[in-house]
Each structure stands twice: as structure tokens, then as C-alpha cells.
Design an enzyme around this catalytic site. Structure first.
Site, PDB file in Angstrom:
ATOM      1  CG  HIS A  75      -1.862   1.117   1.324  1.00 12.98           C
ATOM      2  ND1 HIS A  75      -2.864   1.350   0.410  1.00 12.98           N
ATOM      3  CD2 HIS A  75      -1.950   2.109   2.247  1.00 12.98           C
ATOM      4  CE1 HIS A  75      -3.537   2.438   0.765  1.00 12.98           C
ATOM      5  NE2 HIS A  75      -3.000   2.922   1.871  1.00 12.98           N
ATOM      6  CD  GLN A  77       7.569   0.838  -1.985  1.00 18.42           C
ATOM      7  OE1 GLN A  77       7.933   1.411  -0.980  1.00 18.42           O
ATOM      8  NE2 GLN A  77       8.119   1.058  -3.153  1.00 18.42           N
ATOM      9  CG  ASP A  78      -0.924   1.655  -5.082  1.00 19.84           C
ATOM     10  OD1 ASP A  78      -0.624   1.658  -6.294  1.00 19.84           O
ATOM     11  OD2 ASP A  78      -2.074   1.878  -4.664  1.00 19.84           O
ATOM     12  CG  HIS A  79      -0.627   5.857  -0.662  1.00 18.66           C
ATOM     13  ND1 HIS A  79      -1.384   6.999  -0.728  1.00 18.66           N
ATOM     14  CD2 HIS A  79      -1.414   4.928  -0.092  1.00 18.66           C
ATOM     15  CE1 HIS A  79      -2.570   6.776  -0.218  1.00 18.66           C
ATOM     16  NE2 HIS A  79      -2.616   5.513   0.171  1.00 18.66           N
TER      17      HIS A  79
END
Length: 108
Positions: A75, A77-79
Site C-alpha cells: 500500500h 509503495q502504491d501511494h
């Protein structure tokens, strides 16, 4: 190093960077390029902080301290990746609005 604190640092700063980038677009749309520029500077600062936290995790793992891959890590890393993309696009939008408005004023 508390991995969860580092992960939440990435999430927090990435979210702030994304918000500042979107705010920059809205300010440029209104013709307030001074505020747009300030928002872009803020976005870059927040991304630097998020990237710094990510780099700490990478260095730790490179030194042999395995980092558990969790949904929270993914999450974060996605952000971060989304915030980086939005920042890059916001820079283009701010320039686009600036150029369009300048040309529009030349026509009038």
C-alpha cells in the site's frame, strides 16, 4: 528502525504530495501560478521525505535485515508511485494552463 512507522511515513508524505499536486492543478486552472508553483514545491518536498523513508527500508534490507512484505508495505509503495505520477502530470498541467492562458491573452 520501526518498519511500521517507516511505512506510515511513506503513506503520509506520499498522500500529502499527491494532494499538493492536485491543488497545484486547481490553482493553475484559476490562473494563480504563484500558488500553483508553491504547491508543486511542497509536493516535491513531501515526495523527497517519502522517498527518504523508502530508501531507509532499502538500505536496511541491503544490509541483510530482511523486510517482511506486507499488504501495508505494498500500500505504501502504491501511494508513493501514484504520488510521483500525479506530481509529474501536475507539472505538465500547470505548464499547459500557463501556456494556454498566455496565448488566450495574446488573442484578446
Amino acid at each position: 528502525m520501526d518498519i511500521e512507522v517507516t511505512i506510515f511515513t511513506i503513506i503520509t508524505h506520499s498522500g500529502e504530495a499527491r494532494s499538493s499536486s492536485m491543488e497545484a492543478i486547481q490553482n493553475a486552472k484559476k490562473g494563480d501560478y504563484k500558488k500553483a508553483t508553491k504547491c508543486m514545491e511542497d509536493a516535491k518536498e513531501k515526495l523527497a521525505l517519502a522517498h527518504e523513508a523508502q530508501t531507509m527500508l532499502i538500505h536496511s534490507e541491503a544490509q541483510g535485515n530482511k523486510v517482511e512484505i506486507s499488504l501495508l508495505m505494498i500500500h505504501a509503495q502504491d501511494h508513493l508511485m501514484n504520488a510521483m505520477t500525479v506530481k509529474d502530470l501536475a507539472e505538465e498541467f500547470v505548464d499547459l494552463y500557463r501556456n494556454v492562458m498566455c496565448r488566450k491573452q495574446e488573442v484578446v
